[in-house]
Design a protein around this motif. Sequence first.
Motif, PDB file in Angstrom:
ATOM      1  N   VAL A  43      16.736   4.821 -79.984  1.00 30.70           N
ATOM      2  CA  VAL A  43      17.479   4.885 -78.828  1.00 30.70           C
ATOM      3  C   VAL A  43      18.147   3.236 -78.691  1.00 30.70           C
ATOM      4  CG1 VAL A  43      16.976   4.560 -76.472  1.00 30.70           C
ATOM      5  CG2 VAL A  43      15.706   6.159 -77.405  1.00 30.70           C
ATOM      6  N   PRO A  44      17.735   2.085 -78.902  1.00 32.21           N
ATOM      7  CA  PRO A  44      18.396   1.112 -78.951  1.00 32.21           C
ATOM      8  C   PRO A  44      19.684   1.069 -79.997  1.00 32.21           C
ATOM      9  CG  PRO A  44      15.777   0.636 -79.366  1.00 32.21           C
ATOM     10  CD  PRO A  44      16.192   2.047 -79.528  1.00 32.21           C
ATOM     11  N   ARG A  45      19.797   2.039 -81.010  1.00 33.59           N
ATOM     12  CA  ARG A  45      20.867   1.946 -81.936  1.00 33.59           C
ATOM     13  C   ARG A  45      21.899   2.949 -81.541  1.00 33.59           C
ATOM     14  NH1 ARG A  45      20.537   2.095 -88.742  1.00 33.59           N
ATOM     15  NH2 ARG A  45      22.732   1.980 -89.001  1.00 33.59           N
ATOM     16  N   PHE A  46      21.058   4.170 -81.142  1.00 32.65           N
ATOM     17  CA  PHE A  46      22.266   5.275 -80.835  1.00 32.65           C
ATOM     18  C   PHE A  46      22.405   5.644 -79.503  1.00 32.65           C
ATOM     19  CE2 PHE A  46      20.720   5.743 -85.390  1.00 32.65           C
ATOM     20  CZ  PHE A  46      21.846   5.591 -86.053  1.00 32.65           C
ATOM     21  N   GLY A  47      21.648   5.139 -78.743  1.00 37.30           N
ATOM     22  CA  GLY A  47      21.537   5.333 -77.239  1.00 37.30           C
ATOM     23  C   GLY A  47      21.112   6.621 -76.855  1.00 37.30           C
ATOM     24  N   TYR A  48      21.881   7.527 -76.241  1.00 35.83           N
ATOM     25  CA  TYR A  48      21.524   8.739 -75.508  1.00 35.83           C
ATOM     26  C   TYR A  48      21.175   9.827 -76.608  1.00 35.83           C
ATOM     27  CZ  TYR A  48      21.232  12.917 -72.748  1.00 35.83           C
ATOM     28  OH  TYR A  48      20.848  14.336 -71.875  1.00 35.83           O
ATOM     29  N   GLY A 108      20.905   3.516 -68.206  1.00 35.87           N
ATOM     30  CA  GLY A 108      21.665   3.755 -67.186  1.00 35.87           C
ATOM     31  C   GLY A 108      21.405   5.007 -66.272  1.00 35.87           C
ATOM     32  N   THR A 109      21.936   5.017 -65.034  1.00 34.68           N
ATOM     33  CA  THR A 109      21.397   6.280 -64.246  1.00 34.68           C
ATOM     34  C   THR A 109      22.109   7.648 -64.795  1.00 34.68           C
ATOM     35  OG1 THR A 109      21.614   4.684 -62.377  1.00 34.68           O
ATOM     36  CG2 THR A 109      21.831   7.089 -61.855  1.00 34.68           C
ATOM     37  N   ALA A 110      23.180   7.562 -65.408  1.00 38.16           N
ATOM     38  CA  ALA A 110      23.835   8.858 -65.917  1.00 38.16           C
ATOM     39  C   ALA A 110      22.874   9.510 -67.023  1.00 38.16           C
ATOM     40  CB  ALA A 110      25.174   8.555 -66.652  1.00 38.16           C
ATOM     41  N   SER A 111      22.401   8.660 -67.934  1.00 41.10           N
ATOM     42  CA  SER A 111      21.621   9.287 -69.032  1.00 41.10           C
ATOM     43  C   SER A 111      20.112   9.632 -68.315  1.00 41.10           C
ATOM     44  CB  SER A 111      21.271   8.044 -70.062  1.00 41.10           C
ATOM     45  OG  SER A 111      22.423   7.723 -70.508  1.00 41.10           O
ATOM     46  N   ALA A 118      16.242   0.985 -59.932  1.00 35.93           N
ATOM     47  CA  ALA A 118      16.216   0.805 -58.810  1.00 35.93           C
ATOM     48  C   ALA A 118      16.473   1.826 -57.679  1.00 35.93           C
ATOM     49  CB  ALA A 118      17.027  -0.629 -58.419  1.00 35.93           C
ATOM     50  N   GLU A 119      17.480   2.399 -58.286  1.00 36.86           N
ATOM     51  CA  GLU A 119      18.245   3.495 -57.267  1.00 36.86           C
ATOM     52  C   GLU A 119      17.250   4.792 -57.369  1.00 36.86           C
ATOM     53  OE1 GLU A 119      21.685   1.383 -59.569  1.00 36.86           O
ATOM     54  OE2 GLU A 119      19.516   2.232 -59.990  1.00 36.86           O
ATOM     55  N   VAL A 125       6.306   9.247 -72.138  1.00 41.24           N
ATOM     56  CA  VAL A 125       6.363   8.176 -71.126  1.00 41.24           C
ATOM     57  C   VAL A 125       7.235   7.057 -71.775  1.00 41.24           C
ATOM     58  CG1 VAL A 125       5.168   6.497 -69.991  1.00 41.24           C
ATOM     59  CG2 VAL A 125       4.395   8.674 -69.960  1.00 41.24           C
ATOM     60  N   THR A 126       6.872   6.462 -73.227  1.00 40.55           N
ATOM     61  CA  THR A 126       7.538   5.699 -73.939  1.00 40.55           C
ATOM     62  C   THR A 126       9.032   5.928 -74.134  1.00 40.55           C
ATOM     63  OG1 THR A 126       5.577   5.110 -75.115  1.00 40.55           O
ATOM     64  CG2 THR A 126       7.463   4.263 -75.955  1.00 40.55           C
ATOM     65  N   LEU A 127       9.135   7.425 -74.317  1.00 35.09           N
ATOM     66  CA  LEU A 127      10.665   7.806 -74.494  1.00 35.09           C
ATOM     67  C   LEU A 127      11.388   7.774 -73.183  1.00 35.09           C
ATOM     68  CD1 LEU A 127      12.600   8.907 -76.665  1.00 35.09           C
ATOM     69  CD2 LEU A 127      11.872  11.130 -76.041  1.00 35.09           C
ATOM     70  N   GLN A 128      10.551   8.189 -72.221  1.00 39.73           N
ATOM     71  CA  GLN A 128      11.448   7.917 -70.894  1.00 39.73           C
ATOM     72  C   GLN A 128      11.825   6.623 -70.415  1.00 39.73           C
ATOM     73  OE1 GLN A 128      12.280  10.641 -68.680  1.00 39.73           O
ATOM     74  NE2 GLN A 128      13.371   8.944 -67.827  1.00 39.73           N
ATOM     75  N   SER A 129      11.069   5.620 -70.837  1.00 44.64           N
ATOM     76  CA  SER A 129      11.035   4.054 -70.576  1.00 44.64           C
ATOM     77  C   SER A 129      12.236   3.634 -71.285  1.00 44.64           C
ATOM     78  CB  SER A 129       9.628   3.485 -70.862  1.00 44.64           C
ATOM     79  OG  SER A 129       8.833   3.792 -70.327  1.00 44.64           O
ATOM     80  N   ALA A 130      12.484   4.077 -72.409  1.00 43.05           N
ATOM     81  CA  ALA A 130      13.894   3.841 -73.403  1.00 43.05           C
ATOM     82  C   ALA A 130      14.903   4.497 -72.506  1.00 43.05           C
ATOM     83  CB  ALA A 130      13.597   4.262 -74.707  1.00 43.05           C
ATOM     84  N   VAL A 131      15.055   5.504 -72.051  1.00 41.87           N
ATOM     85  CA  VAL A 131      16.028   6.211 -71.532  1.00 41.87           C
ATOM     86  C   VAL A 131      16.342   5.720 -70.104  1.00 41.87           C
ATOM     87  CG1 VAL A 131      16.862   8.327 -70.440  1.00 41.87           C
ATOM     88  CG2 VAL A 131      15.372   8.448 -72.470  1.00 41.87           C
TER      89      VAL A 131
END
Length: 459
Positions: free
Chosen positions: A406-411, A265-268, A125-126, A255-261
């Motif tokens: 991404v769901p398991r290890f995040g950034y 959160g905003t910092a990532s 949203a930001e 695009v799929t990877l960016q969607s996961a990122v």
Amino acid sequence: MTRDLTRGNPARVILQFTVPILLGLLLQQVYNLVDTMIVGKFVGVDALGGVGSTGSLNFMILGSCIGLCMGFGIPAANAFGARDLPQLRRYLASAVYLCAFFAIAIMTVVLSFCGRILSAMHTTAETYPYAFDYIYWIFWGIPFVMLYNTTAAMIRAVGDSRSPLLFLALAAVLNVALDLLFIPVLGFGVAGAAWATNLSQGISGLLCLWYMGKKLPMLRFQPGELRFRWNDAAQLLANGVPMALQYFITAIGSVTLQSAVNTLGTASVNAMAAGNKLAQIFSCPFDSLGTAMATYCGQNVGAHRLQRIRSGLRVAVVFSIVYCLIYLVIAWFLTPTIALLFLDGSEIEIIALVRQFLVIVAASSWAVGLINGFRFAIQGMGYSNLAILSGVLEMIGRVAVASLLVPRFGYLGACLGHPTAWLVAICFLIPTAYLCLRRLRCRIPQDAPEEDIRPEACI
């Protein structure tokens, strides 16, 4: 100045042709870099994240347009290598009509759907208002992108990679001036950054068009040549559409990877935006190598000098390894300093995330060089359909990372997205390039040593 890429030392010829393309790509990155720097400094970090989060969508659409135009240059390079100048001009004429049609059609479609695509990408949203304003106005510049890249592809097809560079240099200076006028002075925000880029790109395209008519007599139309021909258009589309699809399919994974990122959160999001901007700049040598290989192979196929293609592939391998080492050293030691171009020094967490991303990408960047060198060689040899498969493999790699890592290890998982896609693609591209070369030798056997042409290689 035109250049014959069918003679001379392959390493020297490729590097001399690559350097102006590299400088031109760096200047194109200056457009985006200046946009990002000024937006980050004068509008804010959320605006930076918004502009950066559109990178994969931007690459999907504009990259497809650029790929289409680059593909049109391959038949032109074949004709120039074969010294068939009337056919070269006929290809140019049909390319003009095709680019006008695709520019209007693509722009109409993407302007209608860009908001929905951003929402589907889970844009935060930001950053959403900034992302929409930037990408919407950038897409109004699609005709300018098509104009420059079509004219530049035709100029490079006759061996001149310097002139498009000079015109981009002038446009880059204009882009900086317009950014400073539109954003800090007039307060147009991210939309001002988009229009500064569009206007600069349009001027560079007009300069290429002027140069073609004024300085390249082999591209001046003769009576009866400036008309649309279905046969020539089919040949152009046979090379251009697969290259455009390759960019498009590859970008789906991004695009799929960016969607996961965006879910992290905003910092990532902001760190990935800044990291991708830096990675795009550092990847310019690999991109320029690919463009050079397409023209180099196209001319040598037209001239029936196939042994030079094998030598060119060896040059691509050495170039990729050497530059990867340079890239890694820069990423390891200088990323915190370079990141200050986009970020305030107080953004310690984001700067650390940027460094993590860039080091991982740099360590695996040798694969990007091989992808560009071998993929564009395949396209220059006339097997564009096979090159599409490498884009499909890249897409699968990025989608797998977005879904599993991404769901398991995040950034950290997101940082592995590009390297995973590259490694999957090169496993296909390297053997495919040599298979294409063998098939060409079966069609043009007089250029290959007799022992290299075996019946089973022609199957």
